[in-house]
Write an enzyme that holds these catalytic residues in place. Structure first.
Site, PDB file in Angstrom:
ATOM      1  CB  VAL A  24     -34.934  83.344  22.848  1.00 20.38           C
ATOM      2  CG1 VAL A  24     -33.515  83.204  22.361  1.00 20.38           C
ATOM      3  CG2 VAL A  24     -35.447  84.746  22.588  1.00 20.38           C
ATOM      4  CE1 TYR A  29     -23.264  76.404  26.639  1.00 20.33           C
ATOM      5  CE2 TYR A  29     -23.543  78.412  25.400  1.00 20.33           C
ATOM      6  CZ  TYR A  29     -22.737  77.410  25.867  1.00 20.33           C
ATOM      7  OH  TYR A  29     -21.419  77.401  25.564  1.00 20.33           O
ATOM      8  CE  LYS A  31     -35.972  74.017  22.989  1.00 17.92           C
ATOM      9  NZ  LYS A  31     -36.923  72.916  22.775  1.00 17.92           N
ATOM     10  CD1 TRP A  32     -33.751  82.191  26.310  1.00 15.24           C
ATOM     11  CD2 TRP A  32     -34.484  83.762  27.692  1.00 15.24           C
ATOM     12  NE1 TRP A  32     -32.663  82.854  26.799  1.00 15.24           N
ATOM     13  CE2 TRP A  32     -33.077  83.821  27.641  1.00 15.24           C
ATOM     14  CE3 TRP A  32     -35.172  84.668  28.498  1.00 15.24           C
ATOM     15  CZ2 TRP A  32     -32.361  84.745  28.380  1.00 15.24           C
ATOM     16  CZ3 TRP A  32     -34.450  85.589  29.217  1.00 15.24           C
ATOM     17  CH2 TRP A  32     -33.055  85.621  29.159  1.00 15.24           C
ATOM     18  CG  ASP A 146     -24.772  82.704  24.974  1.00 15.84           C
ATOM     19  OD1 ASP A 146     -25.051  83.869  25.216  1.00 15.84           O
ATOM     20  OD2 ASP A 146     -24.849  81.798  25.805  1.00 15.84           O
TER      21      ASP A 146
END
Length: 156
Positions: A24, A29, A31-32, A146
């Site tokens: 994701v 904000y 990044k996964w 978000d």
């Protein structure tokens, strides 16, 4: 929260934050990244800057607040558990459990069969339960503004 991880451990776990492992990407904000720590699949949340967050105290407060909220939300069955963090980086990198059945949204190119109505209703009921929990379980309600909220909620 279970553990504190080193920066080097998280780099190795995510193949040095390989773009192909991004699960994701929240434009503002986080990044996964999909990673593996001790043969356990994890989601590594790395702060990647942001339009509304600046360096210094404001950024630190944002990340610490996010970490505290993530830990509090982890008590619910349908919210990903915060399992650790890396305090060597500024801001800290957060490590959550990995959801194998996460909802991919428009990024996924695979064709999926529509869910049966019973499954849709079950998912809707569980999402409503999590939203109710976030609004009532704490002294101050948690309002998710978000897009990474859709990742925090486990698909079932």
């Amino acid at each position: 929260m279970e553990a504190c991880f080193s920066d080097e451990e998280l780099k190795q776990a995510s193949n040095n934050y390989d773009a192909r492992l991004v699960i994701v990407h929240n434009e503002l904000y986080w990044k996964w990244y999909k990673g593996s720590l001790d043969s356990r699949l994890v989601s590594i949340r790395k702060f990647e800057g942001g339009v509304h967050i600046t360096e210094g105290q404001e950024l630190s407060n944002y990340v610490i607040n996010d970490q505290v909220i993530s830990a509090k939300m982890s008590t619910h069955n349908n919210v990903l558990k915060l399992i650790g963090c890396c305090l060597e980086t500024r801001p800290p990198i957060l490590v959550n459990e990995f959801a194998a059945n996460q909802i991919q949204g428009s990024r996924g190119s695979q064709q999926h069969q529509p869910l049966a109505w019973a499954s849709r209703l079950k998912i809707a009921r569980e999402i409503a339960h999590v939203i109710s929990y976030l609004c009532t379980a704490f002294s101050r309600p948690i309002i998710q503004r978000d897009r990474y909220a859709e990742y925090l909620l486990r698909s079932t």
